[in-house]
Design a protein around this motif. Structure first.
Motif, short mmCIF file in Angstrom:
data_model
loop_
_atom_site.label_atom_id
_atom_site.label_comp_id
_atom_site.label_asym_id
_atom_site.label_seq_id
_atom_site.Cartn_x
_atom_site.Cartn_y
_atom_site.Cartn_z
N GLN A 41 72.25 50.98 -70.67
CA GLN A 41 71.97 52.19 -71.44
C GLN A 41 73.05 52.40 -72.50
O GLN A 41 74.19 51.92 -72.34
N ALA A 42 72.69 53.12 -73.51
CA ALA A 42 73.65 53.44 -74.57
C ALA A 42 74.87 54.13 -73.96
O ALA A 42 74.73 54.98 -73.07
N GLU A 101 71.98 49.61 -81.57
CA GLU A 101 72.09 48.62 -82.65
C GLU A 101 72.91 47.39 -82.27
O GLU A 101 72.99 46.43 -83.04
N ASP A 102 73.51 47.41 -81.09
CA ASP A 102 74.20 46.22 -80.60
C ASP A 102 73.22 45.24 -79.93
O ASP A 102 73.61 44.13 -79.57
N THR A 103 71.99 45.65 -79.78
CA THR A 103 70.97 44.79 -79.17
C THR A 103 70.78 43.52 -80.01
O THR A 103 70.52 43.59 -81.20
N THR A 133 70.66 43.86 -74.39
CA THR A 133 69.73 44.92 -74.78
C THR A 133 70.32 46.26 -74.39
O THR A 133 70.67 46.48 -73.23
N VAL A 134 70.43 47.14 -75.39
CA VAL A 134 70.98 48.48 -75.17
C VAL A 134 69.87 49.48 -75.41
O VAL A 134 69.34 49.59 -76.52
#
Length: 114
Positions: free
Chosen positions: A13-14, A88-90, A111-112
């Motif tokens: 999760q974020a 956006e780091d995904t 995946t975030v």
């Protein structure tokens, strides 16, 4: 030839954290650089962070203050600690080894979720 074995990654999760690692084996020159690049769908592969065998570190502006790269020269392993992750780091994160030729790992998905 250099072989790269990546581990880590997954779904988070974020605001969460993940740790990636990449171990190099084979014909390892003492002078080298290791690091991570990432590629999101529809985008070009971009630098995340690199670290040389001498300890010089370079970060992308987008990850400064959130990601930390380190390495264990005795194990020819690089680590990427990723904190405060954002959607956006995904991307698929690829390990890269340079010394003197360049080799790429198989990639690991990060995946975030928001």
């Amino acid at each position: 030839q250099v072989r790269l074995v990546e581990s880590g990654g997954g779904l988070v999760q974020a605001g969460g954290s993940l740790r990636l690692s990449c171990a190099a084996s084979g014909s390892i020159f003492s002078t080298n650089a290791m690091g991570y690049y990432r590629q999101a769908p529809g985008k070009q592969r971009e630098l995340v962070a690199t670290i040389t065998s001498g300890g010089y570190i370079n970060y992308a502006d987008s990850v400064k203050g959130r990601f930390t790269i380190s390495r264990d020269n005795a194990k020819n392993t690089v680590y990427l600690q990723m904190n405060s992750l954002k959607p956006e780091d995904t991307a698929v994160y690829y390990c890269r080894f340079t010394g003197p030729l360049t080799y790429w790992g198989q990639g690991t998905q990060v995946t975030v979720s928001s």
